[in-house]
Scaffold this motif. Structure first.
Motif: not given
Length: 298
Positions: A136-141
């Motif tokens: 996941l990226d920093e935005q939770g995506r």
């Protein structure tokens, strides 16, 4: 329906059999012969480090010619040994008839943190340390490579996406995206023992069409490593629809019970401990895993 009849044609989606860099109690040929002797219909061989289609195909070609012989399938686990979440490796595996594509296990950041300072019995002798994978990226995506993998698997309806040893947040995003993209077959590994998902999360995954494992290795007291909370097992059996659960062994560790005998023992344990009816054991041990492998319709 008698218990013997209910368990006829069992399917084990989660067997650790050699060859492997991990020390295993059985190899693919040995577990296949054991499954054949007990009337199993299907089995899947798993290794954390190398794809298992080759050993499965060899066993099927040279030992599984009879009309009633079980089907044996392989899988690929997207750990660092395969280049991580590597679509090229998945495409090659699909070209060889892979049945399960599994997200990172021993390379998952969640797994590495869970076993910090402890020995993982499924590990092997390695000299290069794992680089933790968190998708996941920093935005939770989901990372782009994960979305590309899901888009690819949406076009492979015969292939099962298994969720591996990631964190609940990763698996939550993965299952929701996979369902939205049209991935038909989703298997959630170790939903509460290792993953530590909440009941709310497990119910959401089931509502999206995912199927959740109950692993004998984690739950049955006969296992050398059973540490699963039986109260959680009882809640899952009560709250999650029966066709959204499967039982499998996750056996093959050296010194633990043999996988085929272990799965049969687990079915009997569930009946005796939780009063699970034979029809439900058939659903979880034969019908639903059989559907996942394309051996039968539901």
């Amino acid at each position: 329906m008698s218990l013997e009849h209910a368990l006829r044609g069992m399917v084990d989606l989660h067997i650790h059999a050699g060859p492997s860099i991990s020390r295993r109690a059985v190899d693919a040929w040995e577990v296949y012969r054991s499954a054949e002797a007990k009337g199993f219909r299907g089995l899947v061989i798993k290794d954390h480090y190398f794809p298992t289609m080759m050993s499965a195909q060899l066993v099927q070609s040279h030992g599984g010619g009879g009309a009633d012989a079980p089907r044996i399938f392989g899988q690929i686990v997207l750990n660092n040994a395969q280049g991580g979440i590597n679509l090229k490796a998945v495409d090659a595996a699909c070209g060889m008839g892979v049945k399960l594509v599994t997200m990172p296990t021993v390379s998952a950041k969640h797994h590495i943190q869970a076993y910090a300072g402890k020995t993982f019995v499924g590990g092997g002798k390695e000299s290069v340390p794992e680089a933790p994978i968190f998708y996941l990226d920093e935005q939770g995506r989901l990372l782009p490579e994960v979305n590309a993998l899901l888009d690819y698997l949406a076009g492979k309806p015969e292939v099962v996406l298994a969720t591996g040893h990631g964190s609940p947040a990763e698996i939550d995003a993965l299952v929701q995206a996979a369902a939205a993209k049209g991935v038909r077959r989703i298997l959630v590994n170790h939903p509460f023992c290792l993953i530590e998902a909440s009941m709310e999360q497990m119910l959401r995954w089931a509502s999206l069409g995912a199927i959740l494992e109950l692993n004998a290795c984690d739950i049955d007291p006969v296992s050398s490593f059973a540490d699963g909370d039986l109260d959680v097992v009882a809640a899952m059996l009560e709250q999650i629809p029966g066709d959204r659960l499967v039982i499998d062994s996750d056996y093959g560790q050296y010194g633990n019970i043999e996988p085929v005998e272990g799965l049969l023992h687990f079915a009997r344990f569930l009946r005796e401990k939780f009063g699970i009816h034979e029809d439900q054991l058939h659903q979880m041990g034969v019908a639903t895993p059989g559907w996942l492998l394309g051996l039968q319709d539901l």
